[in-house]
Design a protein around this motif. Structure first.
Motif, PDB file in Angstrom:
ATOM      1  N   GLU A   1       0.820  -1.215   0.000  1.00 53.49           N
ATOM      2  CA  GLU A   1       0.000   0.000   0.000  1.00 53.49           C
ATOM      3  C   GLU A   1       0.851   1.262   0.000  1.00 53.49           C
ATOM      4  OE1 GLU A   1      -2.449  -0.582   3.449  1.00 53.49           O
ATOM      5  OE2 GLU A   1      -4.007  -1.625   2.312  1.00 53.49           O
ATOM      6  N   SER A   2       2.032   1.199   0.585  1.00 54.54           N
ATOM      7  CA  SER A   2       2.914   2.364   0.609  1.00 54.54           C
ATOM      8  C   SER A   2       3.634   2.563  -0.722  1.00 54.54           C
ATOM      9  CB  SER A   2       3.945   2.228   1.735  1.00 54.54           C
ATOM     10  OG  SER A   2       4.886   1.223   1.418  1.00 54.54           O
ATOM     11  N   GLY A   3       3.541   1.588  -1.614  1.00 57.98           N
ATOM     12  CA  GLY A   3       4.170   1.699  -2.927  1.00 57.98           C
ATOM     13  C   GLY A   3       5.562   1.106  -2.990  1.00 57.98           C
ATOM     14  N   LEU A   4       6.046   0.533  -1.892  1.00 56.52           N
ATOM     15  CA  LEU A   4       7.401  -0.017  -1.872  1.00 56.52           C
ATOM     16  C   LEU A   4       7.507  -1.382  -2.538  1.00 56.52           C
ATOM     17  CD1 LEU A   4       8.316   1.063   1.739  1.00 56.52           C
ATOM     18  CD2 LEU A   4       9.295   1.961  -0.369  1.00 56.52           C
ATOM     19  N   LEU A   5       6.426  -2.145  -2.526  1.00 57.10           N
ATOM     20  CA  LEU A   5       6.399  -3.461  -3.157  1.00 57.10           C
ATOM     21  C   LEU A   5       5.254  -3.532  -4.153  1.00 57.10           C
ATOM     22  CD1 LEU A   5       6.843  -5.974  -0.167  1.00 57.10           C
ATOM     23  CD2 LEU A   5       8.604  -5.149  -1.747  1.00 57.10           C
ATOM     24  N   THR A   6       5.454  -4.345  -5.171  1.00 58.81           N
ATOM     25  CA  THR A   6       4.375  -4.709  -6.072  1.00 58.81           C
ATOM     26  C   THR A   6       4.137  -6.200  -5.872  1.00 58.81           C
ATOM     27  OG1 THR A   6       5.870  -5.188  -7.916  1.00 58.81           O
ATOM     28  CG2 THR A   6       4.976  -2.939  -7.770  1.00 58.81           C
ATOM     29  N   SER A   7       2.969  -6.679  -6.241  1.00 60.01           N
ATOM     30  CA  SER A   7       2.677  -8.095  -6.051  1.00 60.01           C
ATOM     31  C   SER A   7       1.908  -8.646  -7.240  1.00 60.01           C
ATOM     32  CB  SER A   7       1.874  -8.301  -4.766  1.00 60.01           C
ATOM     33  OG  SER A   7       0.607  -7.702  -4.874  1.00 60.01           O
ATOM     34  N   GLU A   8       2.026  -9.961  -7.382  1.00 58.04           N
ATOM     35  CA  GLU A   8       1.298 -10.660  -8.443  1.00 58.04           C
ATOM     36  C   GLU A   8       0.911 -12.033  -7.908  1.00 58.04           C
ATOM     37  OE1 GLU A   8       1.907 -12.331 -12.984  1.00 58.04           O
ATOM     38  OE2 GLU A   8       3.619 -11.576 -11.888  1.00 58.04           O
ATOM     39  N   ARG A   9      -0.353 -12.374  -8.021  1.00 64.32           N
ATOM     40  CA  ARG A   9      -0.827 -13.695  -7.593  1.00 64.32           C
ATOM     41  C   ARG A   9      -0.614 -14.677  -8.739  1.00 64.32           C
ATOM     42  NH1 ARG A   9      -3.449 -15.973  -3.699  1.00 64.32           N
ATOM     43  NH2 ARG A   9      -3.999 -14.050  -2.660  1.00 64.32           N
ATOM     44  N   ARG A  10      -0.006 -15.807  -8.392  1.00 61.14           N
ATOM     45  CA  ARG A  10       0.176 -16.909  -9.344  1.00 61.14           C
ATOM     46  C   ARG A  10      -0.337 -18.166  -8.660  1.00 61.14           C
ATOM     47  NH1 ARG A  10       6.390 -15.673 -10.550  1.00 61.14           N
ATOM     48  NH2 ARG A  10       6.142 -13.491 -11.130  1.00 61.14           N
ATOM     49  N   GLY A  11      -1.498 -18.590  -9.054  1.00 61.68           N
ATOM     50  CA  GLY A  11      -2.103 -19.744  -8.399  1.00 61.68           C
ATOM     51  C   GLY A  11      -2.465 -19.369  -6.968  1.00 61.68           C
ATOM     52  N   THR A  12      -1.948 -20.129  -6.018  1.00 60.12           N
ATOM     53  CA  THR A  12      -2.257 -19.858  -4.613  1.00 60.12           C
ATOM     54  C   THR A  12      -1.205 -18.985  -3.942  1.00 60.12           C
ATOM     55  OG1 THR A  12      -1.153 -21.899  -3.921  1.00 60.12           O
ATOM     56  CG2 THR A  12      -3.527 -22.010  -4.335  1.00 60.12           C
ATOM     57  N   TRP A  13      -0.106 -18.703  -4.620  1.00 61.89           N
ATOM     58  CA  TRP A  13       0.980 -17.919  -4.020  1.00 61.89           C
ATOM     59  C   TRP A  13       1.012 -16.501  -4.567  1.00 61.89           C
ATOM     60  CZ3 TRP A  13       2.631 -19.984   0.148  1.00 61.89           C
ATOM     61  CH2 TRP A  13       2.704 -21.366   0.267  1.00 61.89           C
ATOM     62  N   VAL A  14       1.527 -15.595  -3.754  1.00 58.58           N
ATOM     63  CA  VAL A  14       1.711 -14.212  -4.175  1.00 58.58           C
ATOM     64  C   VAL A  14       3.204 -13.946  -4.239  1.00 58.58           C
ATOM     65  CG1 VAL A  14       1.281 -11.792  -3.617  1.00 58.58           C
ATOM     66  CG2 VAL A  14      -0.468 -13.511  -3.124  1.00 58.58           C
ATOM     67  N   TYR A  15       3.647 -13.343  -5.329  1.00 57.26           N
ATOM     68  CA  TYR A  15       5.052 -13.004  -5.529  1.00 57.26           C
ATOM     69  C   TYR A  15       5.215 -11.489  -5.403  1.00 57.26           C
ATOM     70  CZ  TYR A  15       5.880 -17.730  -7.092  1.00 57.26           C
ATOM     71  OH  TYR A  15       5.997 -19.099  -7.130  1.00 57.26           O
ATOM     72  N   TYR A  16       6.272 -11.076  -4.723  1.00 57.59           N
ATOM     73  CA  TYR A  16       6.519  -9.666  -4.447  1.00 57.59           C
ATOM     74  C   TYR A  16       7.796  -9.213  -5.120  1.00 57.59           C
ATOM     75  CZ  TYR A  16       2.840 -10.004  -1.000  1.00 57.59           C
ATOM     76  OH  TYR A  16       1.634 -10.172  -0.405  1.00 57.59           O
ATOM     77  N   ARG A  17       7.795  -7.956  -5.548  1.00 59.09           N
ATOM     78  CA  ARG A  17       8.963  -7.280  -6.129  1.00 59.09           C
ATOM     79  C   ARG A  17       9.097  -5.914  -5.490  1.00 59.09           C
ATOM     80  NH1 ARG A  17      11.397  -7.991 -10.849  1.00 59.09           N
ATOM     81  NH2 ARG A  17      10.989  -9.926 -11.920  1.00 59.09           N
TER      82      ARG A  17
END
Length: 121
Positions: A88-104
């Motif tokens: 929410e602060s903009g420091l990470l982005t996320s993407e859901r792949r199946g049941t897991w969420v990946y962060y960048r």
């Protein structure tokens, strides 16, 4: 698209900073700029969030599955809460792949924070 298909993510140029705020030494921050930056710095002021952010930033390939970074000494729901605050602060982005969420890490946001703290400006 099936859950097993890989999606290639765009890579941002880490040398490009999102214009946010002038360097702190350039003059007084506006109310809006101060509020934007305070949200990001506040998100990093918690030790668990800072550890999670560090784990994502240092993970091989520039992204991390929540399953790989959740061992920071707190429960899984607490990890999810802290990752949500970082997102929410903009420091990470996320993407859901199946049941897991990946962060960048959002490199342009981190670059903007670093530019704001540059005392040479």
């Amino acid at each position: 698209m099936s859950k097993s298909e890989m999606v290639e993510l765009p890579v941002l140029d880490p040398g490009i900073a999102v214009p946010c705020c002038p360097p702190i030494a350039a003059g007084e921050l506006s109310q809006d700029d101060a509020e934007k930056m305070a949200v990001m710095f506040k998100a990093l002021s918690d030790p668990v969030r800072l550890r999670l952010f560090s784990r994502v930033a240092s993970h091989a390939g520039g992204e991390a599955c929540v399953c790989d970074i959740q061992d920071v000494g707190v429960s899984q729901p607490t990890v999810s809460h802290h990752l949500k605050k970082l997102r929410e602060s903009g420091l990470l982005t996320s993407e859901r792949r199946g049941t897991w969420v990946y962060y960048r890490v959002a490199p342009s946001v981190v670059a903007a924070m670093a530019a704001m703290l540059d005392l040479r400006g």
